[in-house]
Write a protein that holds these residues in place. Structure first.
Motif, mmCIF file in Angstrom:
data_model
loop_
_atom_site.group_PDB
_atom_site.id
_atom_site.type_symbol
_atom_site.label_atom_id
_atom_site.label_comp_id
_atom_site.label_asym_id
_atom_site.label_seq_id
_atom_site.Cartn_x
_atom_site.Cartn_y
_atom_site.Cartn_z
ATOM 1 N N ALA A 212 16.576 23.141 -37.794
ATOM 2 C CA ALA A 212 16.863 23.847 -39.036
ATOM 3 C C ALA A 212 15.892 25.000 -39.195
ATOM 4 C CB ALA A 212 16.762 22.893 -40.219
ATOM 5 N N TYR A 213 16.380 26.087 -39.782
ATOM 6 C CA TYR A 213 15.519 27.259 -40.000
ATOM 7 C C TYR A 213 14.849 27.137 -41.359
ATOM 8 C CZ TYR A 213 13.847 32.055 -39.839
ATOM 9 O OH TYR A 213 13.036 33.177 -39.804
ATOM 10 N N LEU A 214 13.529 27.023 -41.323
ATOM 11 C CA LEU A 214 12.730 26.931 -42.530
ATOM 12 C C LEU A 214 11.682 28.047 -42.519
ATOM 13 C CD1 LEU A 214 12.196 23.054 -42.542
ATOM 14 C CD2 LEU A 214 13.816 24.353 -43.942
ATOM 15 N N GLU A 215 10.908 28.101 -43.545
ATOM 16 C CA GLU A 215 9.850 29.101 -43.639
ATOM 17 C C GLU A 215 8.986 29.044 -42.373
ATOM 18 O OE1 GLU A 215 6.766 30.065 -47.189
ATOM 19 O OE2 GLU A 215 6.666 28.050 -46.351
ATOM 20 N N GLY A 216 8.930 30.131 -41.647
ATOM 21 C CA GLY A 216 8.109 30.161 -40.432
ATOM 22 C C GLY A 216 8.892 30.006 -39.154
ATOM 23 N N GLY A 217 10.163 29.591 -39.234
ATOM 24 C CA GLY A 217 10.951 29.506 -38.006
ATOM 25 C C GLY A 217 11.753 28.221 -37.891
ATOM 26 N N TRP A 218 12.164 27.926 -36.657
ATOM 27 C CA TRP A 218 13.030 26.773 -36.383
ATOM 28 C C TRP A 218 12.199 25.502 -36.216
ATOM 29 C CZ3 TRP A 218 18.118 27.226 -36.963
ATOM 30 C CH2 TRP A 218 18.701 28.494 -36.867
#
Length: 268
Positions: A212-218
């Motif tokens: 999942a893509y979250l703050e800062g990347g995958w």
């Protein structure tokens, strides 16, 4: 860093002239470093490597005439970089759509196996009230682990995320598809990752998880809990299983053997 040795062996009977596309080579990715690799066949075939335009997955294309035995052998030594600190992961937030990079936006869309558009109401009822970010995706992973049974042979090449939800059974690709679909239904970009990882309780096979893509990347997640995500050596990335098949063929063949083996190298 941890170093792994990979040995992948595929054996086929070729019934009629067949065009193959294989995806068994380890990926060029920031999480890992390929120290050495070798690809060979038991027959003299002309082949070439190419990368798809969407995910830069590595593909091998070749043509094989009818024969009783056609074998593919791939070996590699790969370094896996240390996983991100778990405490840091737990504080990662979701990214609002307006701030998503252009290349991440497609991973919000429904796809062939991840029909997230049909799961919006269910996803919001079950997870919409939770703390957003890493805790919510972790809750999705935990829910799938608790509610979906891992049953070999319970699904096929047509099984979608909603099928898995209805029948409450599947294999690793089905667990990943459901995780991806639920994330996308909540506005969280998600995609499939396949690779090599050691799983003691099953015969050697490729493994599918999601990120999942979250703050800062995958960030990687595995609803099957069959192996630590930090041990997986990535082969490919895609919208769903349609992008990351280890073998695609045009012709008539019989798969005789599939044996992808990965072992941790001991450092002396």
């Amino acid at each position: 860093m941890t170093t792994y040795q990979i040995q992948c062996h595929l054996k086929y009977k070729i019934v009629q002239p067949t065009e193959f596309i294989f995806m068994v080579q380890t990926a060029h990715h920031s999480d890992q470093n390929i120290l050495e690799e070798q690809l060979s066949f038991n027959l003299p075939v002309a082949w070439h490597e190419f990368q798809d335009s969407n995910h830069q997955n590595r593909h091998i294309r070749l043509h094989v005439e009818p024969c009783d035995h056609f074998e593919v052998n791939y070996s590699a030594t790969v370094e896996r970089h240390p996983a991100i600190n778990v405490e840091l992961q737990q504080n990662l937030n979701e990214v609002v759509v307006s701030d998503l990079p252009d290349e991440v936006l497609p991973y919000l869309l429904a796809s062939r196996y991840c029909n997230s558009d049909l799961l919006v109401d269910m996803a919001n009822r079950s997870f919409g009230w939770m703390t957003s970010g890493y805790p919510r995706v972790k809750a999705i992973e935990q829910w799938i682990y608790n509610n979906i049974f891992y049953v070999s042979g319970s699904s096929d090449q047509f099984t979608t995320a909603t099928d898995v939800l209805i029948h409450r059974a599947g294999v690793c690709r089905d667990f990943a598809h459901l995780g991806i679909a639920l994330c996308r239904a909540l506005g969280i970009p998600a995609r499939m990752v396949v690779g090599y990882v050691e799983i003691e309780k099953f015969l050697p096979d490729f493994h599918a998880i999601f990120e999942a893509y979250l703050e800062g990347g995958w960030v990687l997640f595995d609803p099957t809990r069959l192996a630590p995500v930090e041990n997986l050596i990535r082969i490919g990335t895609g919208m769903d299983a349609g992008d990351v098949a280890f073998s695609t063929f045009y012709g008539e063949i019989e798969l005789i053997k599939i044996e992808p083996v990965i072992t941790e190298q001991l450092v002396r």
